[in-house]
Design an enzyme around this catalytic site. Sequence first.
Site, PDB file in Angstrom:
ATOM      1  N   SER A 278      -0.704  -7.068  -9.883  1.00 26.49           N
ATOM      2  CA  SER A 278      -0.081  -5.752 -10.019  1.00 26.49           C
ATOM      3  C   SER A 278       0.327  -5.244  -8.652  1.00 26.49           C
ATOM      4  O   SER A 278      -0.238  -5.647  -7.631  1.00 26.49           O
ATOM      5  CB  SER A 278      -1.062  -4.769 -10.650  1.00 26.49           C
ATOM      6  OG  SER A 278      -2.223  -4.642  -9.850  1.00 26.49           O
ATOM      7  N   ASP A 279       1.318  -4.355  -8.629  1.00 27.52           N
ATOM      8  CA  ASP A 279       1.590  -3.629  -7.401  1.00 27.52           C
ATOM      9  C   ASP A 279       0.386  -2.710  -7.151  1.00 27.52           C
ATOM     10  O   ASP A 279      -0.430  -2.467  -8.052  1.00 27.52           O
ATOM     11  CB  ASP A 279       2.902  -2.835  -7.503  1.00 27.52           C
ATOM     12  CG  ASP A 279       3.455  -2.471  -6.120  1.00 27.52           C
ATOM     13  OD1 ASP A 279       2.690  -2.532  -5.126  1.00 27.52           O
ATOM     14  OD2 ASP A 279       4.643  -2.125  -6.021  1.00 27.52           O
ATOM     15  N   TRP A 280       0.308  -2.200  -5.946  1.00 25.73           N
ATOM     16  CA  TRP A 280      -0.870  -1.431  -5.510  1.00 25.73           C
ATOM     17  C   TRP A 280      -0.911  -0.058  -6.193  1.00 25.73           C
ATOM     18  O   TRP A 280      -0.194   0.857  -5.810  1.00 25.73           O
ATOM     19  CB  TRP A 280      -0.836  -1.307  -3.996  1.00 25.73           C
ATOM     20  CG  TRP A 280      -1.408  -2.464  -3.228  1.00 25.73           C
ATOM     21  CD1 TRP A 280      -2.288  -2.358  -2.180  1.00 25.73           C
ATOM     22  CD2 TRP A 280      -1.196  -3.876  -3.395  1.00 25.73           C
ATOM     23  NE1 TRP A 280      -2.631  -3.611  -1.708  1.00 25.73           N
ATOM     24  CE2 TRP A 280      -1.976  -4.552  -2.425  1.00 25.73           C
ATOM     25  CE3 TRP A 280      -0.435  -4.644  -4.284  1.00 25.73           C
ATOM     26  CZ2 TRP A 280      -2.009  -5.942  -2.322  1.00 25.73           C
ATOM     27  CZ3 TRP A 280      -0.467  -6.023  -4.184  1.00 25.73           C
ATOM     28  CH2 TRP A 280      -1.242  -6.660  -3.223  1.00 25.73           C
TER      29      TRP A 280
END
Length: 749
Positions: A278-280
């Site tokens: 996932s993106d942060w």
Amino acid sequence: MKLKKTISLLSAAVAMCCGTALAAPDGKPWMNTQLGAAERADLVVKEMTFDEKLKLVFGYMGADVEHKKYKRPEQSHVQSAGFVYGVPRLGIPNLWETDAGVGVASQAGPHARPGTALPSGLNTAATWDLQTAFAGGAMIGAEARGYGFNVMLAGGVNLMRDPRNGRNFEYGGEDPLLAGKMVGAQIKGIQSQRVVSTLKHFALNDQETGRTTLDVKIDDQSARMSDLLALQIAKEEGNPGAVMCSYNRVNGVYACESNYLLTEVLKKDWGFKGWVMSDWGATHSTIPAANAGLDQQSGMPFDLADYFGPPLKEAVMNGWVPQARLDDMARRVLHAMFEHGVVDHPVKAEPDKIDFNAHAAVSLKDAQEGMVLLKNSGAVLPLDRSVKRVAVIGGYADKGVLAGGGSSLVYPAGGNAVPGMEPKTWPGPVMVYPSSPLKAIQKRLPAATVSFADGADKAAAARLAQESDVVLLFATQWTGEAFDVPSLSLPNKQDELIAAVAAANPRTVVVLETGGPVTMPWLPKVPAVLEAWYPGTSGGEAIASLLFGEANPSGHLPATFPASEAQLPRPALDGYPEVENRRFEVSYREGAAVGYKWFDQKGLEPLFPFGHGLSYTEFGFAGLSANVKGGVLQASFTVKNTGKRAGKEVAQVYVAPLKAKWEAPKRLAGFQKVDLQPGAEARASVTVDPRLLAMYDSASKTWKVAKGDYRIILAADAAEAAGTKALSTVVHLEAAAYDVNGKPLRQAR
Ligand code: BGC
């Protein structure tokens, strides 16, 4: 299949028993490099405990986050983007993750690691040269490895649907073929250094305003023919080990818990074998996300909860997330680690020797190849070395060149040349690399008077211009992650400065350092404009070498420069200005007609068309021929350098159906950059990907070519391709169907 398995088990056994060079140490058969990545990953998964698997699918931020009272894991690298615990017991190293596409970035703080920055992604796309993109990737991959990282969060290929998107500089422009190929080549370069690269942001994260709350509305067909096609091509070209899912929702579902995007499109249709991280801050759940296909939560503490920590354990124990899914998550991480050499060639604990001089040369070459000479009338460029009085004005050109902001920011050796500009904190600091164009210009004119004015005082700048033989005016536009620009105008009244200076001296060359397209109300008043993008840590030198003609400009626009915001599909940016936590929809009503396709469809005349770029020499095209063999379209042509200097031309092949209905009148179908001495000519050819001749059919998941005639056009930009001057020929295509990956389907022929 069975036989293959027996053979590899046998070879593992032989390696174990007989101590050959391929021996698997300490009874670890997966360390046998003769086995394939899938097999090796399977063998490890079988050995792993439940908790070890859980560890591998949970990522931490590699920097302290004060406002969250978060301390990075001790083993992470200081001020880095990410860290994941490996399984030392089984010889599986930790993952040390660093941003991003222009080099080894650092999170803000006192211990930033000095790095080499490539020019912006848009500049690299503007080279239209796969080798340059690969070389840049290999350079930053080597630097990442040198600093002890084995994952690079690179590979940004979000399509430029809006030129105001603050992150356009990280990406590859507006065309799925060009962006996909160029970013894919860079990924391949990074991974050639045994560093896993991501492909990101998956998917349709095309504006920063409200990026975590917006909901993109688009139909499957349009998505597959635009943003997803760019990602698909980059995936095929680069074979990334990981894919990063994005913050936004798509058709109501978060990208990081979209079964459609992660499992159906990416893993099933495209056959992606690596892992999805996932993106942060882009994970929003445990069960929906894991079951939809998210393999690893990243960047603890940015999500609301540690969804893939204890909650995932509980979910698996209760059977809400199947054990097989957790195994698959771990297997995918391991697969990429084996496939890309991360296990067999562990990174060193201490920073390794990095050849910064060689790296600077790679960055310089990329910048020289990607800067675009937008206008060159009159006889100002290339600069004459006998010039006596030169004015250099604006853009901190005495100090250095601008960089884009956000997580991708690389900190240069020597530090920020203009410290203290706002914003100083996220998504700042505003960074100026200490590669001064002024110094590079002075070096080339030892006998001339080269004076600098910072441009703050318009009248003083105009006075200096008036007293000079030639003016080099630098204009900047800082863009970055987490915000979009409010308009396409240059900020801080630079348009007024340029108008005043150009009025004072008609020999005014404008050098632009911008994140992407800007408007130019002063254009008719200046003889020359060089788009230098964010030119990287060798930027000052690159700009000077092009202005003086030591290198011949050969960049071509990877995106349309609109004449005004009114020409865009969304004249006002949806959701702008941002209101925290406000959910809103953005309808991509232009569908797959992105960039020049939209302009073509609406009959709009841009400021500069997609593909545009001038040179100090001239080129001619001749001998265009196109043929179709076994359904495969190939176009061949001759490019001739008709001028007096060596130079490179980007030959662009467009296809326009005479009858079939596409999303737009034409598409870029192939390109070739050709390097020619004066008077020389070369024959070149491109083979057209059938997906670029087809419409995607969602129901059957096939690409369908309609029977009929198609015009094949050879041009130096998208506008020329639309006119009557371009060379063209017509081919007949039979109806054909291709699978979701563009492979021929025999029965449909
Ligand atoms: C960005 C990603 C980046 C990550 C880690 C996020 O804010 O969207 O592109 O890789 O941070 O720094």
